[in-house]
Design a protein around this motif. Structure first.
Motif, PDB file in Angstrom:
ATOM      1  N   ARG A  12     -56.448 -26.578  32.192  1.00  0.00           N
ATOM      2  CA  ARG A  12     -55.357 -26.154  33.074  1.00  0.00           C
ATOM      3  C   ARG A  12     -55.887 -25.607  34.394  1.00  0.00           C
ATOM      4  NH1 ARG A  12     -50.582 -28.080  32.358  1.00  0.00           N
ATOM      5  NH2 ARG A  12     -49.645 -26.220  33.275  1.00  0.00           N
ATOM      6  N   HIS A  24     -55.548 -30.294  21.554  1.00  0.00           N
ATOM      7  CA  HIS A  24     -54.755 -31.514  21.661  1.00  0.00           C
ATOM      8  C   HIS A  24     -53.260 -31.198  21.638  1.00  0.00           C
ATOM      9  CE1 HIS A  24     -53.561 -35.670  21.123  1.00  0.00           C
ATOM     10  NE2 HIS A  24     -52.823 -35.303  20.091  1.00  0.00           N
ATOM     11  N   TYR A  25     -52.857 -30.312  20.747  1.00  0.00           N
ATOM     12  CA  TYR A  25     -51.439 -29.950  20.665  1.00  0.00           C
ATOM     13  C   TYR A  25     -50.971 -29.275  21.949  1.00  0.00           C
ATOM     14  CZ  TYR A  25     -47.382 -27.076  19.587  1.00  0.00           C
ATOM     15  OH  TYR A  25     -46.158 -26.461  19.643  1.00  0.00           O
ATOM     16  N   LEU A  26     -51.765 -28.347  22.466  1.00  0.00           N
ATOM     17  CA  LEU A  26     -51.347 -27.611  23.661  1.00  0.00           C
ATOM     18  C   LEU A  26     -51.275 -28.530  24.886  1.00  0.00           C
ATOM     19  CD1 LEU A  26     -53.421 -24.321  23.210  1.00  0.00           C
ATOM     20  CD2 LEU A  26     -50.962 -24.622  22.882  1.00  0.00           C
ATOM     21  N   GLU A  80     -50.834 -31.880  24.896  1.00  0.00           N
ATOM     22  CA  GLU A  80     -49.730 -32.816  24.743  1.00  0.00           C
ATOM     23  C   GLU A  80     -48.385 -32.122  24.947  1.00  0.00           C
ATOM     24  OE1 GLU A  80     -49.899 -36.063  24.414  1.00  0.00           O
ATOM     25  OE2 GLU A  80     -52.077 -35.941  24.543  1.00  0.00           O
ATOM     26  N   ARG A  81     -48.305 -30.865  24.518  1.00  0.00           N
ATOM     27  CA  ARG A  81     -47.047 -30.127  24.685  1.00  0.00           C
ATOM     28  C   ARG A  81     -46.777 -29.831  26.150  1.00  0.00           C
ATOM     29  NH1 ARG A  81     -45.618 -24.743  24.949  1.00  0.00           N
ATOM     30  NH2 ARG A  81     -47.830 -24.164  24.884  1.00  0.00           N
ATOM     31  N   LYS A  82     -47.839 -29.598  26.919  1.00  0.00           N
ATOM     32  CA  LYS A  82     -47.679 -29.272  28.336  1.00  0.00           C
ATOM     33  C   LYS A  82     -47.682 -30.506  29.238  1.00  0.00           C
ATOM     34  CE  LYS A  82     -47.576 -24.692  28.445  1.00  0.00           C
ATOM     35  NZ  LYS A  82     -46.475 -23.942  29.090  1.00  0.00           N
ATOM     36  N   SER A  83     -48.072 -31.647  28.681  1.00  0.00           N
ATOM     37  CA  SER A  83     -48.151 -32.842  29.518  1.00  0.00           C
ATOM     38  C   SER A  83     -46.765 -33.329  29.887  1.00  0.00           C
ATOM     39  CB  SER A  83     -48.893 -33.963  28.767  1.00  0.00           C
ATOM     40  OG  SER A  83     -50.217 -33.583  28.500  1.00  0.00           O
ATOM     41  N   LYS A 106     -43.711 -35.703  30.137  1.00  0.00           N
ATOM     42  CA  LYS A 106     -43.239 -36.701  29.183  1.00  0.00           C
ATOM     43  C   LYS A 106     -43.018 -38.033  29.894  1.00  0.00           C
ATOM     44  CE  LYS A 106     -43.346 -33.537  26.092  1.00  0.00           C
ATOM     45  NZ  LYS A 106     -44.461 -33.533  25.128  1.00  0.00           N
ATOM     46  N   THR A 127     -57.596 -38.566  27.213  1.00  0.00           N
ATOM     47  CA  THR A 127     -56.348 -38.608  26.470  1.00  0.00           C
ATOM     48  C   THR A 127     -56.361 -39.757  25.496  1.00  0.00           C
ATOM     49  OG1 THR A 127     -55.346 -39.970  28.162  1.00  0.00           O
ATOM     50  CG2 THR A 127     -55.035 -37.611  28.354  1.00  0.00           C
TER      51      THR A 127
END
Length: 701
Positions: A367, A539-541, A543-546, A548, A700
């Motif tokens: 980030r 990976h979760y964080l 993808e959650r912040k990426s 859509k 990614t």
């Protein structure tokens, strides 16, 4: 009558040497006949090409390391050189050359093989597919000879550098630098890198994501000139004190060489992607002296698959790269061998907590790196960000280098790659406050160096950040639970693996790298826990912040074949070769659908298939379109593009025929190029809306 002459009517016995010569001639003829049936490249040739690519990746690692040493020596000045000469250490230089790992057996084995290949290429009869065999044999042989010609000068240069100062531990040298040099060197380095890369914006990435993008898109094109430029720019950044890693440029450089060689040799799209992974994996193997980790990196991060057909070329490339690197850079391990024992089963909980911390750190690193890049490109608020965006690249990169130099005053780990401090953390020689400060400032310094326009990788800075964080966490845990926990150095090593796994989202790479570098079997259990948790959490964080946006898979599944297919008149089965060649050469795609004798779509014929017959004029009247056509499955216009890509991969082709409705004279044709253009156009539209299709700083899926 001459008594020496045989009587009339009797036969003269053939001398032994004549019979032997005839047999040797016959054997040579049979050998040449067999060689004329050779076809390159193929599955049996790919491992050889992978090994050659590995050789050059190891050479690239040696060149890169010596370039870093050169610019480090320039930074530190010539005082050390003058002091060395005054001490009369000419004998030391002689001893360094004598103890260098010359490995003359490489020349004794490689040179005869290469010369034999060149000789074979000369004696193979020309014509037809044999021309390709001759060309590819000659190229592989010349590449082998070129690698040998580069290896020995690099060994000599490394021996020279080991004497004249720059190979000393930076942890001893950096704290003694004058303040003005700590500010001036990174600034000038950033300015120089900005000038080098100002006209090449495509080289501003960090190395690994660009290679993954090339493989994922199917283009498999990484230009060789960009790879060399990236090595030079990254060597300047690291050698002048900028905070960056050396693995990304090596991965990019190895893949660039592999891409060039593979395209010249004429490898298929699938084989070319494997060859790119060979170059990337060999670069990691050579950089860390870790062949297993390099091979795992190539399969897990670059190819995203573990299949038997990719093992042999990747393994051979990693072994070749490591052997060359060991000869040039030495066989000393990157990490000191530290004894380690899992004190108790409950200690696994502490490593689980460390995995959570490494995942959060990697996410914060990504980030912040994004934020700094965004700010220097004018995306931040206020007046400073738009003002910086209007400045040239060398100004922004120089400003980032100045900021990194300021941070190096507080923590010398910011300077360069910082790898020397990993060993100090591994043996527990760094205090708690130093570890915490180093973790934070290394993260910030790397983001400023690379985000402002500097060149280098993020792989090794993440390892330093993880080692510092792990050492600080281990110090706390061991302080409160001394009887049930190991020393802080163990947590530093595991934290290093956790941060690498989290940043790349490749748990196996993080595990195998630290396991191989540490040489300790007992550390594998904590590594498995920490790397898995850290990778999954980051990976979760991310993808959650990426944003859509639709992925490539979503776009392919939502688009029918009829949207991209071309309408072409099919070629009848009995069309003679000469008019067929004219049609293929004048077609836009170089591919035409072919009918069978009953008038149904049979498959396709491509211009590449003319290479095998175009020199032989005698076969022109004998061949028709059906002789050259390849039978392929017929696509439905209503099928989605994802299904079409799967069929192309299964058949290893770049075009497929499409069924046409009844009553229409034309036939459909779908090419991989059309699909690639479609995806590129969709990504360009998303980028124009401010939603980039792939992150520039982390890999990614």
């Amino acid at each position: 009558m001459n008594l020496d002459e045989p009587p009339p009517g009797t036969s003269t016995p053939t001398p032994v040497w004549t019979r032997l010569r005839e047999r040797l001639s016959r054997l040579l003829y049979l050998t040449l006949q067999a060689s004329n049936r050779l076809r390159l490249p193929g599955p049996s040739v790919l491992p050889i090409a992978g090994a050659v690519v590995g050789l050059y990746s190891g050479l690239a690692a040696g060149i890169f390391s010596n370039l870093i040493g050169l610019f480090t020596g320039i930074t530190f000045g010539t005082a050390e050189l003058a002091h060395t000469l005054r001490r009369g250490q000419l004998q030391t230089l002689v001893e360094a050359f004598a103890s260098a790992r010359w490995h003359l057996e490489y020349a004794f084995v490689g040179a005869p093989l290469a010369l034999g290949a060149l000789l074979l290429a000369r004696v193979i009869e020309p014509g037809g597919p044999r021309d390709e065999v001759k060309r590819r044999l000659r190229l592989l042989a010349l590449l082998t000879l070129g690698a040998l010609s580069l290896y020995y000068p690099l060994v000599a240069l490394s021996a020279l550098n080991s004497v004249f100062g720059h190979a000393h531990a930076l942890s001893d040298v950096v704290p003694q630098l004058p303040w003005w040099l700590m500010l001036l060197a990174p600034t000038l380095g950033g300015v120089l890198v900005g000038r080098l890369l100002r006209d090449r914006p495509e080289t501003h990435g960090h190395g690994v994501p660009e290679v993954v993008r090339a493989v994922k898109s199917g283009a498999n094109v990484v230009p060789a000139d960009r790879g060399l430029l990236k090595l030079v720019a990254s060597a300047i950044t690291i050698g002048s004190g900028g905070s960056a890693g050396r693995e990304g440029p090596i991965v990019y450089g190895g893949a660039a060489f592999a891409s060039t060689v593979g395209r010249v040799l004429g490898f298929s799209r699938r084989e070319l992607s494997i060859l790119l992974a060979c170059g990337a994996g060999a670069g990691i193997s050579a950089s860390f002296n870790a062949p297993i980790a390099g091979a795992v990196f190539a399969m897990e991060i670059i190819l995203r698959e573990f299949e038997l057909r990719v093992f042999s070329p990747i393994i051979l490339a990693s072994v070749a790269g490591t052997l060359v690197s060991q000869g040039v850079l030495g066989e000393a391990p990157l990490l000191r061998q530290v004894s380690y024992d899992l004190v108790s089963g409950s200690e696994v909980l502490a490593y689980a907590v460390l995995g959570i911390g490494c995942g959060l750190l990697a996410f914060g690193f990504v980030r912040l790196l994004h934020g700094v890049e965004h700010f220097f490109r004018g995306g931040g608020g206020g007046k400073l960000s738009p003002w910086l965006a209007k400045k040239p690249l060398h100004f922004r990169a120089g400003l980032g280098g100045l900021c990194a130099g300021l941070l190096a005053f507080v923590s010398p780990t910011v300077w360069g790659s910082g790898h020397d401090y990993i060993n100090l953390a591994a043996v527990g020689q760094l205090p708690f406050f130093f570890l915490v400060t180093a973790c934070v400032l290394k993260l910030v310094g790397t983001a400023l160096t690379i985000g402002s326009g500097g060149s280098g990788g993020t792989f090794f800075p993440a390892a330093v950040i993880g080692a510092m964080a792990g050492g600080a966490f281990g110090t706390l845990v061991h302080y409160f639970f001394p009887a049930s926990t190991g020393p802080s150095g163990a947590y530093a090593l595991v934290g290093m693996g956790g941060a690498v796994a989290a940043l790349n989202r490749g748990p196996l790479t993080g595990m195998m790298m630290i396991y191989e570098l540490s040489g300790n079997h007992d550390i594998i259990l904590p590594l498995m826990v920490t790397c898995t948790i850290a990778s999954a959490l980051c990976h979760y964080l991310i993808e959650r912040k990426s944003p859509k946006v639709q992925s490539d898979a979503d776009l392919l599944e939502a688009t029918p074949v009829r949207a991209l297919m071309e309408h072409l008149p099919p070629v009848p089965a009995g069309l003679p070769l000469r008019p067929l060649a004219d049609l293929l050469l004048t077609s836009e795609t170089g591919t035409l659908p072919v009918l069978d004798t009953s008038g149904q779509v049979y498959g396709i014929v491509q211009v590449q298939q003319l290479r095998e017959v175009w020199r032989d004029e005698a076969v022109y009247p004998l061949l028709v379109a059906s002789d050259l056509a390849r039978k392929l499955p017929l696509l439905s216009p209503d099928a989605d593009l994802a299904h079409a890509v799967r069929v192309m991969d299964q058949e290893d082709v770049d075009a497929l025929p499409v069924a046409a409705p009844q009553g229409i004279a034309t036939c459909g044709l779908l090419t991989r190029t059309a699909i690639r253009r479609f995806l590129f156009a969709q990504h360009a539209q998303a980028h124009a809306r401010g939603t980039p299709p792939m992150s520039a700083t982390e890999v990614t899926h």
